[in-house]
Design an enzyme around this catalytic site. Structure first.
Site, PDB file in Angstrom:
ATOM      1  CE1 TYR A   1      -3.419  -2.679   0.289  1.00 42.83           C
ATOM      2  CE2 TYR A   1      -3.575  -2.287   2.633  1.00 42.83           C
ATOM      3  CZ  TYR A   1      -3.992  -2.962   1.514  1.00 42.83           C
ATOM      4  OH  TYR A   1      -4.983  -3.907   1.609  1.00 42.83           O
TER       5      TYR A   1
ATOM      6  CB  SER B   1     -20.381   5.013   2.351  1.00 40.94           C
ATOM      7  OG  SER B   1     -20.432   5.992   1.317  1.00 40.94           O
TER       8      SER B   1
HETATM    9  N1  NAP Z   1      -7.327  -8.516   1.577  1.00 40.38           N
HETATM   10  C1  NAP Z   1      -7.660  -7.759   0.552  1.00 40.38           C
HETATM   11  O1  NAP Z   1      -7.615  -8.187  -0.600  1.00 40.38           O
HETATM   12  C2  NAP Z   1      -8.113  -6.344   0.800  1.00 40.38           C
HETATM   13  C3  NAP Z   1      -8.618  -5.582  -0.264  1.00 40.38           C
HETATM   14  C4  NAP Z   1      -9.048  -4.286  -0.007  1.00 40.38           C
HETATM   15  C5  NAP Z   1      -8.967  -3.777   1.268  1.00 40.38           C
HETATM   16  N2  NAP Z   1      -8.452  -4.520   2.285  1.00 40.38           N
HETATM   17  C6  NAP Z   1      -8.322  -3.969   3.651  1.00 40.38           C
HETATM   18  O2  NAP Z   1      -9.594  -3.655   4.162  1.00 40.38           O
HETATM   19  C7  NAP Z   1      -9.640  -2.292   4.552  1.00 40.38           C
HETATM   20  C8  NAP Z   1     -11.019  -1.737   4.318  1.00 40.38           C
HETATM   21  O3  NAP Z   1     -11.337  -1.903   2.935  1.00 40.38           O
HETATM   22  P1  NAP Z   1     -11.993  -0.819   2.047  1.00 40.38           P
HETATM   23  O4  NAP Z   1     -11.195   0.408   2.114  1.00 40.38           O
HETATM   24  O5  NAP Z   1     -12.291  -1.397   0.729  1.00 40.38           O
HETATM   25  O6  NAP Z   1     -13.323  -0.594   2.841  1.00 40.38           O
HETATM   26  P2  NAP Z   1     -14.629   0.151   2.866  1.00 40.38           P
HETATM   27  O7  NAP Z   1     -14.775   0.483   4.307  1.00 40.38           O
HETATM   28  O8  NAP Z   1     -15.656  -0.636   2.155  1.00 40.38           O
HETATM   29  O9  NAP Z   1     -14.454   1.474   1.997  1.00 40.38           O
HETATM   30  C9  NAP Z   1     -13.717   2.556   2.466  1.00 40.38           C
HETATM   31  C10 NAP Z   1     -14.105   3.811   1.719  1.00 40.38           C
HETATM   32  O10 NAP Z   1     -15.467   4.117   2.044  1.00 40.38           O
HETATM   33  C11 NAP Z   1     -15.630   5.516   2.184  1.00 40.38           C
HETATM   34  N3  NAP Z   1     -16.525   5.844   3.309  1.00 40.38           N
HETATM   35  C12 NAP Z   1     -17.630   6.586   3.240  1.00 40.38           C
HETATM   36  N4  NAP Z   1     -18.216   6.679   4.440  1.00 40.38           N
HETATM   37  C13 NAP Z   1     -17.461   6.012   5.300  1.00 40.38           C
HETATM   38  C14 NAP Z   1     -17.527   5.760   6.675  1.00 40.38           C
HETATM   39  N5  NAP Z   1     -18.504   6.252   7.442  1.00 40.38           N
HETATM   40  N6  NAP Z   1     -16.574   5.027   7.252  1.00 40.38           N
HETATM   41  C15 NAP Z   1     -15.577   4.526   6.504  1.00 40.38           C
HETATM   42  N7  NAP Z   1     -15.440   4.734   5.176  1.00 40.38           N
HETATM   43  C16 NAP Z   1     -16.385   5.473   4.577  1.00 40.38           C
HETATM   44  C17 NAP Z   1     -14.252   6.058   2.422  1.00 40.38           C
HETATM   45  O11 NAP Z   1     -14.088   7.029   1.434  1.00 40.38           O
HETATM   46  P3  NAP Z   1     -13.635   8.502   1.788  1.00 40.38           P
HETATM   47  O12 NAP Z   1     -12.377   8.385   2.601  1.00 40.38           O
HETATM   48  O13 NAP Z   1     -13.456   9.099   0.472  1.00 40.38           O
HETATM   49  O14 NAP Z   1     -14.752   9.085   2.576  1.00 40.38           O
HETATM   50  C18 NAP Z   1     -13.268   4.974   2.211  1.00 40.38           C
HETATM   51  O15 NAP Z   1     -12.337   5.340   1.223  1.00 40.38           O
HETATM   52  C19 NAP Z   1      -8.533  -1.619   3.735  1.00 40.38           C
HETATM   53  O16 NAP Z   1      -8.093  -0.425   4.341  1.00 40.38           O
HETATM   54  C20 NAP Z   1      -7.494  -2.696   3.716  1.00 40.38           C
HETATM   55  O17 NAP Z   1      -6.741  -2.661   4.929  1.00 40.38           O
HETATM   56  C21 NAP Z   1      -8.042  -5.799   2.056  1.00 40.38           C
END
Ligand code: NAP
Length: 333
Positions: free
Chosen positions: A56, A214
């Site tokens: 990352y 979201s």
């Molecule tokens: N193992 C894997 O293959 C894999 C793949 C992807 C991710 N991950 C891990 O999982 C974590 C979470 O995944 P994800 O980022 O895809 O998750 P997510 O929580 O589905 O999406 C995060 C995005 O949602 C937006 N958002 C809007 N309202 C929100 C709120 N109230 N709280 C949190 N986010 C909000 C944020 O955008 P804004 O910041 O623009 O508001 C943020 O960029 C990653 O950080 C990573 O550590 C793992």
């Protein structure tokens, strides 16, 4: 903060974990000061699980977590750090497969320990199955690092049921990190029952489908270069309208409960079992605070039914990833 056990052998962690990926460019530019403040706010709220990947921001995310930990004044052991390794990238942000050979495990781990400024990683996992390396060899190599004191627990990411069984036969697996949300329910058929049979926990990512469900995403929202959502099929023209209609149906259920859409989507994942820990990808304190509100939202059977009626299984338009990335998912085979 409620705690949950990651599998039968893993650590006890906060019921919601913080995913730090978005703080290193995967969703466009992020503000470093605000990112660190968000990690501090998460720790102040009782979040103990922080998830990262060495790829990352090419190490930026691990350095950010190191800085956030140091400036928090907290002890290293107050948090559990989960690290993914193995993804091969280039200087232009390209993705070139995965390397999970035993010698790669040692190499990636040494760099991660250096960047994180710690002597151990709590949960270490290959980001994807390396098709050229039997999972037994990768897990065996991480088990050696447990013996050496550099790693505490082994995790996996986006693997299927058969790989889970083979890996777990070599060394107990603490958790499987995999996408799971109201619009990504593929694990329910075989992977989740297998994890439960083996005593493997789930850290669910994409619980907000990367912001799509979201309640804040708009169909005409601008996407910065390099933002994953610029190539995600679920955000593509046409698909995004279908998906946002599901969000509006969910909003009606959420508002009736006095909650936000994001809180309802996260609470739904929390309600699927004590063995599931949602990771939220907040990169700003305001979003984190909203997300953690899900912990106070108690969903009864009729609420869960209303949510699932608003967002029926399989109703989302578009795959989770583009075809080239789907091909790397053992969980989708
Ligand atoms: N193992 C894997 O293959 C894999 C793949 C992807 C991710 N991950 C891990 O999982 C974590 C979470 O995944 P994800 O980022 O895809 O998750 P997510 O929580 O589905 O999406 C995060 C995005 O949602 C937006 N958002 C809007 N309202 C929100 C709120 N109230 N709280 C949190 N986010 C909000 C944020 O955008 P804004 O910041 O623009 O508001 C943020 O960029 C990653 O950080 C990573 O550590 C793992």
């Amino acid at each position: 903060m409620d705690l949950r056990q990651l599998g039968s052998t893993g650590p006890r962690v906060s019921a919601i974990g913080l995913g730090a990926m978005g703080m290193s460019g995967m969703y466009g530019p992020a503000d470093e000061t605000e990112s660190i403040a968000t990690v501090h706010a998460a720790m102040d709220a009782g979040v103990t699980l922080i998830d990262t990947g060495d790829f990352y921001g090419m190490g930026h995310n691990e350095l950010l977590i190191r800085d956030a930990l140091r400036s928090s004044g907290r002890n290293r052991d107050e948090v559990q750090i989960s690290v993914k390794f193995g993804a091969l990238r280039d200087a232009d942000g390209g993705w070139w497969g995965n390397d999970a050979r035993p010698q790669a495990v040692k190499n990636f781990l040494a760099y991660s320990l250096g960047r994180l400024g710690t002597d151990h990683i709590d949960v270490y996992r290959p980001a994807r199955l390396d098709p050229a390396v039997p999972i037994e060899e990768t897990v065996g190599a991480i088990a050696e690092q447990i013996q050496a004191g550099h790693v505490r627990h082994i995790g996996l990411s986006e693997v299927g049921a058969e790989t889970l069984r083979r890996a777990h036969a070599v060394h107990p697996i603490a958790d499987l990190q995999i996408e799971y949300s109201l619009i990504s329910r593929g694990i329910e058929a075989e992977i989740l029952p297998t994890a439960r049979e083996l005593g493997i926990g789930i850290t669910a990512y994409g619980v907000l489908s990367r912001g799509l469900i979201s309640g804040h995403w708009r169909a005409d929202q601008a996407v910065a270069p390099g933002d994953f959502r610029g190539i995600s099929p679920r955000f593509a023209a046409g698909n995004v309208d279908t998906n946002l209609r599901l969000v509006e149906a969910l909003r009606a259920v959420a508002e009736a409960k006095g909650a936000t859409v994001a809180q309802t989507a996260i609470a739904w994942v929390l309600a699927q079992g004590e063995d599931i820990v949602p990771l939220v990808g907040a990169r700003r304190r305001e979003r984190l605070s909203e997300a953690l509100g899900a912990l106070d939202l108690k969903l009864e059977a009729d609420d869960l039914a209303a949510i699932e009626a608003a967002v029926p299984v399989g109703a989302a338009a578009g795959d989770r990833y583009v075809a080239a990335q789907m091909a790397h998912l053992d969980s989708e085979k």
